[in-house]
Design a protein around this motif. Structure first.
Motif, PDB file in Angstrom:
ATOM      1  N   PRO A 144       5.308  -7.875 -15.028  1.00 43.48           N
ATOM      2  CA  PRO A 144       5.497  -6.926 -15.866  1.00 43.48           C
ATOM      3  C   PRO A 144       4.184  -5.739 -16.449  1.00 43.48           C
ATOM      4  O   PRO A 144       5.140  -4.590 -17.603  1.00 43.48           O
ATOM      5  CB  PRO A 144       4.534  -8.627 -17.746  1.00 43.48           C
ATOM      6  N   LEU A 145       3.635  -5.037 -15.621  1.00 41.71           N
ATOM      7  CA  LEU A 145       2.562  -3.974 -16.249  1.00 41.71           C
ATOM      8  C   LEU A 145       3.111  -2.871 -14.882  1.00 41.71           C
ATOM      9  O   LEU A 145       3.227  -1.681 -15.408  1.00 41.71           O
ATOM     10  CB  LEU A 145       1.224  -4.627 -15.668  1.00 41.71           C
ATOM     11  N   ALA A 146       4.579  -3.196 -13.987  1.00 40.89           N
ATOM     12  CA  ALA A 146       4.737  -2.098 -13.371  1.00 40.89           C
ATOM     13  C   ALA A 146       5.790  -1.486 -14.219  1.00 40.89           C
ATOM     14  O   ALA A 146       7.054  -2.040 -15.077  1.00 40.89           O
ATOM     15  CB  ALA A 146       5.230  -2.475 -12.109  1.00 40.89           C
ATOM     16  N   PHE A 156       1.028  -1.369  -0.240  1.00 40.44           N
ATOM     17  CA  PHE A 156      -0.244  -0.408   0.144  1.00 40.44           C
ATOM     18  C   PHE A 156       0.577   1.349  -0.503  1.00 40.44           C
ATOM     19  O   PHE A 156       2.048   1.279   0.352  1.00 40.44           O
ATOM     20  CB  PHE A 156      -0.781   0.266   0.475  1.00 40.44           C
ATOM     21  N   SER A 157       0.214   2.055  -0.931  1.00 43.67           N
ATOM     22  CA  SER A 157       1.595   3.237  -0.067  1.00 43.67           C
ATOM     23  C   SER A 157       1.770   4.456   0.277  1.00 43.67           C
ATOM     24  O   SER A 157       2.540   4.672   0.756  1.00 43.67           O
ATOM     25  CB  SER A 157       0.344   4.238  -2.153  1.00 43.67           C
ATOM     26  N   GLU A 158       0.148   4.422   1.504  1.00 43.07           N
ATOM     27  CA  GLU A 158       0.470   4.841   2.451  1.00 43.07           C
ATOM     28  C   GLU A 158       1.854   4.190   3.253  1.00 43.07           C
ATOM     29  O   GLU A 158       1.830   4.919   3.648  1.00 43.07           O
ATOM     30  CB  GLU A 158      -0.521   4.488   3.290  1.00 43.07           C
ATOM     31  N   GLY A 189       5.382  -1.875  -6.060  1.00 47.80           N
ATOM     32  CA  GLY A 189       4.736  -0.814  -4.738  1.00 47.80           C
ATOM     33  C   GLY A 189       5.717   0.731  -4.401  1.00 47.80           C
ATOM     34  O   GLY A 189       4.909   1.759  -4.786  1.00 47.80           O
ATOM     35  N   ALA A 190       6.548   0.385  -4.357  1.00 42.69           N
ATOM     36  CA  ALA A 190       7.485   1.318  -4.479  1.00 42.69           C
ATOM     37  C   ALA A 190       7.931   2.174  -5.186  1.00 42.69           C
ATOM     38  O   ALA A 190       7.819   3.304  -4.652  1.00 42.69           O
ATOM     39  CB  ALA A 190       9.594   0.376  -3.781  1.00 42.69           C
ATOM     40  N   VAL A 191       7.676   1.477  -6.342  1.00 40.05           N
ATOM     41  CA  VAL A 191       8.126   2.579  -8.282  1.00 40.05           C
ATOM     42  C   VAL A 191       6.404   3.874  -7.644  1.00 40.05           C
ATOM     43  O   VAL A 191       6.670   4.294  -8.298  1.00 40.05           O
ATOM     44  CB  VAL A 191       8.402   1.393  -8.602  1.00 40.05           C
ATOM     45  N   ALA A 216      13.177  -8.797  -3.159  1.00 38.88           N
ATOM     46  CA  ALA A 216      13.204  -9.771  -4.029  1.00 38.88           C
ATOM     47  C   ALA A 216      11.635 -10.265  -4.479  1.00 38.88           C
ATOM     48  O   ALA A 216      11.194 -11.540  -4.760  1.00 38.88           O
ATOM     49  CB  ALA A 216      13.942 -11.334  -3.277  1.00 38.88           C
ATOM     50  N   HIS A 217      11.430  -9.032  -4.104  1.00 38.21           N
ATOM     51  CA  HIS A 217       9.252  -9.468  -4.563  1.00 38.21           C
ATOM     52  C   HIS A 217       8.904  -8.475  -6.066  1.00 38.21           C
ATOM     53  O   HIS A 217       9.183  -7.393  -5.373  1.00 38.21           O
ATOM     54  CB  HIS A 217       8.198  -9.620  -3.017  1.00 38.21           C
ATOM     55  N   GLY A 218       8.290  -8.842  -6.760  1.00 38.82           N
ATOM     56  CA  GLY A 218       8.343  -7.898  -8.094  1.00 38.82           C
ATOM     57  C   GLY A 218       6.912  -7.243  -6.879  1.00 38.82           C
ATOM     58  O   GLY A 218       6.740  -5.748  -7.892  1.00 38.82           O
ATOM     59  N   TRP A 219       5.830  -7.595  -6.580  1.00 42.66           N
ATOM     60  CA  TRP A 219       4.668  -6.954  -5.932  1.00 42.66           C
ATOM     61  C   TRP A 219       5.349  -5.341  -5.142  1.00 42.66           C
ATOM     62  O   TRP A 219       4.598  -4.353  -5.060  1.00 42.66           O
ATOM     63  CB  TRP A 219       3.856  -7.536  -5.400  1.00 42.66           C
ATOM     64  N   ASP A 220       6.681  -5.712  -4.464  1.00 41.59           N
ATOM     65  CA  ASP A 220       7.057  -4.965  -3.572  1.00 41.59           C
ATOM     66  C   ASP A 220       7.652  -3.818  -3.653  1.00 41.59           C
ATOM     67  O   ASP A 220       7.707  -2.999  -3.644  1.00 41.59           O
ATOM     68  CB  ASP A 220       8.073  -5.313  -2.055  1.00 41.59           C
ATOM     69  N   VAL A 221       8.830  -4.125  -5.339  1.00 35.79           N
ATOM     70  CA  VAL A 221       9.578  -2.984  -5.691  1.00 35.79           C
ATOM     71  C   VAL A 221       8.327  -2.447  -6.663  1.00 35.79           C
ATOM     72  O   VAL A 221       8.423  -1.206  -6.809  1.00 35.79           O
ATOM     73  CB  VAL A 221      11.203  -3.332  -6.574  1.00 35.79           C
TER      74      VAL A 221
END
Length: 229
Positions: A206-208, A156-158, A186-188, A179-184
């Motif tokens: 791929p969509l991030a 979550f961005s917050e 979210g950060a970007v 090492a997680h695609g969802w984490d990087v």
């Protein structure tokens, strides 16, 4: 060639990025009657329900969600695990994880180069404290941040905004290493810089937006970051 500007702080995800989950996977697989094929389903379900709790403005410790979802995955596959046994499996295995071999050399190099290092984890405060004591990682970090203190899980961005504020740093001066695609991702999306560590079995979404760096291990990443000015 333009020199890369240093982030003011490096934020490290903990589970799988720093800590080797092999022993934990073995414990969970044993509880699931040796069904190694269910491990990724369990981890995905754990992440799903961490997001469900945050989206519903609730909070439970990541370890408790891990135990609950272990029971769910087991039940869906005709396996019975008692609540107390599920908690014991998750808590005992989480506390006994070693660091990946590349972690300490990388952290040492980054500290020597003058970087400010922060751990940033979905695990609870108590859990990450125990993990770092067991893996002998505590001394490497200037700050250890658990989402328990904001009550909202990554990505979550917050939660990234909160971590930047805790370190008194603007989002664009933060770099997440995970090492997680969802984490990087979210950060970007939260305005951070990010580096992806391609541990076995992990892929970027791929969509991030693209991460600034992608390396197979932390030592290779550290070798690049120490050249930043």
């Amino acid at each position: 060639m333009l020199e890369k500007k240093r982030p003011k702080a490096l934020f490290f995800d903990v589970n799988e990025t720093l800590l080797d989950l092999t022993k934990m996977k073995a414990s969970v697989s044993k509880a699931l009657n040796g069904r190694e094929d269910l491990l990724s389903l369990w981890f995905t379900t754990m992440l799903q329900y961490s997001l469900v709790t945050t989206a519903s403005e609730q909070y439970e410790h990541f370890e408790d969600i891990g135990a609950a979802t272990l029971q769910m995955v087991a039940a869906n596959n005709g396996i019975s695990i008692l609540e107390k046994d599920a908690h014991k499996i998750i808590m005992k295995s989480l506390r006994a994880l070693p660091a990946h071999p590349d972690v300490k050399p990388a952290l040492s190099a980054l500290k020597k180069a003058g970087y400010k290092l922060a751990a940033f984890t979905n695990s609870s405060n108590k859990s990450v404290k125990n993990q770092f004591e067991h893996a002998d990682l505590t001394a490497y970090f200037d700050e250890v941040l658990s989402v328990e203190d904001i009550g909202k899980f990554k990505p979550f961005s917050e939660t990234y905004e909160w971590a930047a504020q805790k370190m008194n740093i603007k989002p664009e001066d933060c770099m997440l290493i995970a090492a997680h695609g969802w984490d990087v991702a979210g950060a970007v999306w939260a305005g951070w810089r990010a580096a992806f560590i391609s541990r076995p079995g992990q892929q970027k979404f791929p969509l991030a937006p693209k991460t600034e760096l992608t390396e197979p291990d932390l030592k290779k990443l550290a070798d690049i970051l120490v050249t930043y000015k």
